[in-house]
Enzyme design. Structure first.
Site, short mmCIF file in Angstrom:
data_model
loop_
_atom_site.label_atom_id
_atom_site.label_comp_id
_atom_site.label_asym_id
_atom_site.label_seq_id
_atom_site.Cartn_x
_atom_site.Cartn_y
_atom_site.Cartn_z
CG ASN A 94 22.99 20.44 25.51
OD1 ASN A 94 22.48 20.40 26.84
ND2 ASN A 94 23.73 20.44 24.76
NE ARG A 95 20.51 18.22 30.32
CZ ARG A 95 20.83 17.16 29.15
NH1 ARG A 95 21.43 17.64 28.83
NH2 ARG A 95 19.76 16.10 29.21
CG HIS A 120 15.97 20.15 23.41
ND1 HIS A 120 17.71 20.42 23.53
CD2 HIS A 120 16.35 19.50 23.87
CE1 HIS A 120 18.38 19.21 23.66
NE2 HIS A 120 17.68 18.24 23.37
CG HIS A 194 17.84 17.38 19.43
ND1 HIS A 194 17.47 15.98 19.24
CD2 HIS A 194 17.77 17.81 20.05
CE1 HIS A 194 17.62 15.58 20.20
NE2 HIS A 194 18.38 16.27 20.67
CE1 TYR A 196 15.85 12.55 18.66
CE2 TYR A 196 17.54 10.62 20.07
CZ TYR A 196 16.96 11.65 19.73
OH TYR A 196 16.26 12.20 21.36
CG ASP A 266 22.82 13.36 26.90
OD1 ASP A 266 22.96 14.37 25.51
OD2 ASP A 266 22.00 13.66 27.74
CD GLN A 305 24.72 16.59 24.31
OE1 GLN A 305 25.81 18.13 24.55
NE2 GLN A 305 24.51 16.97 25.48
CD GLU A 333 21.84 16.92 20.40
OE1 GLU A 333 21.56 18.10 21.05
OE2 GLU A 333 21.60 16.18 20.44
C1 BGC Z 1 20.00 15.79 25.12
C2 BGC Z 1 20.15 14.82 26.25
C3 BGC Z 1 17.68 15.45 26.28
C4 BGC Z 1 17.89 14.50 24.51
C5 BGC Z 1 16.44 14.66 24.28
C6 BGC Z 1 19.62 15.88 23.29
O1 BGC Z 1 20.13 16.62 23.61
O2 BGC Z 1 21.87 15.75 25.12
O3 BGC Z 1 19.94 14.64 27.49
O4 BGC Z 1 17.77 13.76 26.74
O5 BGC Z 1 18.48 15.52 23.53
O6 BGC Z 1 15.40 15.72 24.39
#
Ligand code: BGC
Length: 372
Positions: A94-95, A120, A194, A196, A266, A305, A333
């Site tokens: 994340n950020r 990430h 991560h 999906y 998100d 997340q 996540e």
């Molecule tokens: C984030 C998204 C991002 C995605 C792909 C997610 O974990 O929250 O904002 O676009 O990852 O990088």
């Protein structure tokens, strides 16, 4: 080893020696290094494929027909992988705002690879490395151990960090992910997986008929770049209340204002069951009522997340020629809260020199109704 007080799960008692792990070649990097695919098969059901590149969950065949994980079938796609399909993300999932933080009064600048923030762990983080694999056995359960050394200064983070991710299948269609790390200097560490997921199958189109549930009374509201505003916000009476399952398509049919900037969920939820040093607890689920299936997440991390693939490029080519696009997968996540290095009130991502980081997350696929 059980999950909550006094409960011993059947999965802790079964003889797991019959889980089989097979190794096949997946590709070769320009450096000539081999990339391997390891497939774990549980005798009672479920086959999971993991790549050494990105330590990625590449497929999860829950039955003969259904692979519930979005992924690619070639290495070149994983070398790009701008959406982080299936990979282990690190050092910091994340950020981090503006890619800046201070640790022991030293200021650090890490990559600003998305919207001015670090996402990430930077573009060449754990997700884009080839890990070393070893098959190990603990308590009769064979696991795939993936190891990576991230040198001091890698992507701007301090300390040489030795990280390990162990994948195992303690029961049919259950995937356990364990993280361990140690650093020779104080540093930050916040890994996630991560994946999906799409319970109807990775190639089945959007997952809007599926439901999500998150056991959290609070969420982190974010600014226009995805950074938490600070305090925890109660979910009650808002679109963030996922304590009872909601169907994604129903929420998105007229996109609520709070979700329009991110084109859907998100955000990071603050899990009710979290307590420091506690074993993994139920965090949330993805559900397919029409199919009678559910993927449950258990974790010892404080945050979850939810990202519903809002920005997946339409026409992105996946495995078996599948065309992926927005909302085709759902990421659940487990992680620390985003931007925690700049938010002293959040659980800390600091890993002190010489300490061992350990965390566990499990994904459990279950059938909720008998097949018709
Ligand atoms: C984030 C998204 C991002 C995605 C792909 C997610 O974990 O929250 O904002 O676009 O990852 O990088």
């Amino acid at each position: 080893m059980g999950y909550s007080e006094g409960i011993i799960y059947l999965s802790d008692l079964i003889d797991m020696s019959s889980v089989v792990i097979e190794k096949t070649a997946f590709g070769t990097l320009p450096s000539n290094e081999a990339v391997w695919c390891y497939t774990l098969s549980h005798p009672q059901g479920g086959k999971v494929s993991i790549l050494t590149f990105g330590a990625a969950l590449q497929s999860w065949q829950v039955d003969e027909q259904t692979d519930i994980v979005l992924g690619y079938d070639n290495l070149a796609a994983y070398q790009q992988n701008p959406h982080y399909l299936g990979v282990i993300v690190g050092r910091y999932a994340n950020r981090i705002a503006k890619g800046q933080f201070s640790l022991n009064d030293i200021h650090y600048q890490v990559p600003q690879n998305q919207g001015g923030n670090c996402l990430h762990g930077g573009e060449q983080g754990f997700s884009h490395r080839n890990w070393q694999a070893e098959i190990i056995e603990k308590d009769g359960l064979p696991s795939l151990a993936l190891k990576l050394t991230s040198e001091n200064g890698d992507q701007g983070f301090p300390g040489t960090l030795k990280a390990e991710v162990h994948y195992s299948m303690p029961a049919a269609n259950q995937l356990r992910i364990e993280y361990r790390a140690m650093s020779d200097r104080d540093t930050l560490f916040n890994p996630t997986s991560h994946g999906y997921f799409n319970l109807a199958g990775h190639h089945s189109g959007n997952a809007l008929a599926q439901q999500v549930r998150i056991a959290a009374s609070n969420v982190l509201k974010i600014d226009e770049t995805g950074i938490p505003l600070g305090p925890l916000s109660e979910v009650a009476n808002s679109v963030f209340d996922l304590r009872k399952p909601v169907t994604l398509g129903e929420i998105y049919s007229s996109m609520p204002e709070e979700l329009s900037g991110t084109r859907g969920y998100d955000h990071n939820w603050c899990l009710d069951a979290y307590a420091p040093e506690q074993a993994a607890c139920y965090a949330g689920s993805l559900m397919a009522p029409a199919l009678g299936t559910e993927l449950q997440v258990y974790t010892d991390m404080p945050g979850l997340q939810l990202y519903t693939a809002n920005f997946l490029d339409n026409g992105l080519k996946g495995k078996d020629g599948a065309d992926y696009g927005a909302y085709h997968g759902v990421c659940l996540e487990s992680q620390l809260y985003p931007d925690s290095p700049n938010q002293p009130a959040y659980p800390s991502a600091c890993l002190a020199e010489g300490n061992t980081f350990y965390s566990r997350t499990e994904y459990r696929f279950i059938t909720t109704k008998a097949a018709e």
